[in-house]
Design a protein around this motif. Structure first.
Motif, PDB file in Angstrom:
ATOM      1  N   GLN A   1     -15.323-120.014  24.175  1.00  0.00           N
ATOM      2  CA  GLN A   1     -16.685-120.462  24.389  1.00  0.00           C
ATOM      3  C   GLN A   1     -17.333-120.791  23.031  1.00  0.00           C
ATOM      4  N   MET A   2     -17.117-119.922  22.066  1.00  0.00           N
ATOM      5  CA  MET A   2     -17.694-120.139  20.744  1.00  0.00           C
ATOM      6  C   MET A   2     -17.158-121.440  20.131  1.00  0.00           C
ATOM      7  N   LEU A   3     -15.868-121.658  20.235  1.00  0.00           N
ATOM      8  CA  LEU A   3     -15.263-122.875  19.692  1.00  0.00           C
ATOM      9  C   LEU A   3     -15.838-124.111  20.373  1.00  0.00           C
ATOM     10  N   ARG A   4     -15.961-124.086  21.679  1.00  0.00           N
ATOM     11  CA  ARG A   4     -16.475-125.242  22.425  1.00  0.00           C
ATOM     12  C   ARG A   4     -17.899-125.605  21.991  1.00  0.00           C
TER      13      ARG A   4
ATOM     14  N   VAL B   1     -19.388-124.877  19.135  1.00  0.00           N
ATOM     15  CA  VAL B   1     -19.365-125.360  17.754  1.00  0.00           C
ATOM     16  C   VAL B   1     -18.830-126.792  17.694  1.00  0.00           C
ATOM     17  N   GLN B   2     -17.797-127.084  18.472  1.00  0.00           N
ATOM     18  CA  GLN B   2     -17.279-128.457  18.520  1.00  0.00           C
ATOM     19  C   GLN B   2     -18.332-129.424  19.053  1.00  0.00           C
ATOM     20  N   ASP B   3     -19.016-129.031  20.111  1.00  0.00           N
ATOM     21  CA  ASP B   3     -20.051-129.893  20.695  1.00  0.00           C
ATOM     22  C   ASP B   3     -21.156-130.208  19.690  1.00  0.00           C
ATOM     23  N   ALA B   4     -21.632-129.195  18.988  1.00  0.00           N
ATOM     24  CA  ALA B   4     -22.715-129.390  18.027  1.00  0.00           C
ATOM     25  C   ALA B   4     -22.269-130.260  16.852  1.00  0.00           C
TER      26      ALA B   4
ATOM     27  N   GLU C   1     -27.625-126.212  14.002  1.00  0.00           N
ATOM     28  CA  GLU C   1     -27.541-124.754  13.892  1.00  0.00           C
ATOM     29  C   GLU C   1     -28.299-124.083  15.035  1.00  0.00           C
ATOM     30  N   GLN C   2     -29.486-124.591  15.353  1.00  0.00           N
ATOM     31  CA  GLN C   2     -30.279-124.014  16.434  1.00  0.00           C
ATOM     32  C   GLN C   2     -29.602-124.219  17.787  1.00  0.00           C
ATOM     33  N   TYR C   3     -28.966-125.362  17.978  1.00  0.00           N
ATOM     34  CA  TYR C   3     -28.212-125.628  19.211  1.00  0.00           C
ATOM     35  C   TYR C   3     -27.128-124.567  19.396  1.00  0.00           C
ATOM     36  N   ILE C   4     -26.409-124.287  18.321  1.00  0.00           N
ATOM     37  CA  ILE C   4     -25.334-123.294  18.384  1.00  0.00           C
ATOM     38  C   ILE C   4     -25.898-121.911  18.695  1.00  0.00           C
ATOM     39  N   LEU C   5     -26.938-121.518  17.973  1.00  0.00           N
ATOM     40  CA  LEU C   5     -27.538-120.200  18.201  1.00  0.00           C
ATOM     41  C   LEU C   5     -28.068-120.065  19.630  1.00  0.00           C
TER      42      LEU C   5
ATOM     43  N   ASN D   1     -27.032-121.678  22.347  1.00  0.00           N
ATOM     44  CA  ASN D   1     -25.963-121.687  23.336  1.00  0.00           C
ATOM     45  C   ASN D   1     -25.016-120.498  23.241  1.00  0.00           C
ATOM     46  N   LEU D   2     -25.099-119.753  22.147  1.00  0.00           N
ATOM     47  CA  LEU D   2     -24.270-118.548  22.006  1.00  0.00           C
ATOM     48  C   LEU D   2     -25.112-117.273  22.030  1.00  0.00           C
ATOM     49  N   ALA D   3     -26.385-117.396  22.342  1.00  0.00           N
ATOM     50  CA  ALA D   3     -27.277-116.231  22.385  1.00  0.00           C
ATOM     51  C   ALA D   3     -26.800-115.191  23.388  1.00  0.00           C
ATOM     52  N   PHE D   4     -26.141-115.641  24.452  1.00  0.00           N
ATOM     53  CA  PHE D   4     -25.673-114.708  25.489  1.00  0.00           C
ATOM     54  C   PHE D   4     -24.679-113.683  24.951  1.00  0.00           C
ATOM     55  N   THR D   5     -24.021-113.958  23.823  1.00  0.00           N
ATOM     56  CA  THR D   5     -23.054-113.009  23.275  1.00  0.00           C
ATOM     57  C   THR D   5     -23.735-111.779  22.676  1.00  0.00           C
ATOM     58  N   GLY D   6     -24.979-111.958  22.256  1.00  0.00           N
ATOM     59  CA  GLY D   6     -25.701-110.860  21.620  1.00  0.00           C
ATOM     60  C   GLY D   6     -25.217-110.567  20.211  1.00  0.00           C
TER      61      GLY D   6
END
Length: 98
Positions: A1-4, A6-9, A32-36, A38-43
């Protein structure tokens, strides 16, 4: 999920999809904000770096690096101690096309 994510951004940045206006932040900050977001759910406490430069061929590239402590990505506390202090991350790089 993290890789996907980061690739998208990184790909969106390379294609010029982060629109920069007088009132908006620079494209790298938007990525950077897009990544943060979309990965906020990881905590996890993520370190995100999006930068541009010239690749070895002299062509403009955008590179994104996202890293965190591996223990922060463990779904349960059972194995956190074994992974504490171990960095984990992903990196992507695309040729800037705009």
């Amino acid at each position: 999920q993290m890789l996907r994510v980061v690739q998208d951004a990184t790909r969106a940045f390379a294609l010029g999809r982060f629109v920069v206006t007088q009132d908006s932040p620079p494209a790298d900050e938007q990525a950077e904000q897009y990544i943060l977001n979309n990965l906020a759910f990881t905590g996890a406490n993520l370190t995100v770096d999006v930068n541009t430069g010239n690749g070895s061929s002299g062509i403009g590239v955008v590179q994104t690096v996202v890293s965190t402590n591996a223990a922060e990505l463990m779904p349960f506390n059972l194995m956190r101690g074994a992974f504490d202090g171990i960095p984990i991350g992903v990196s992507t790089q695309y040729i800037i096309e705009f």
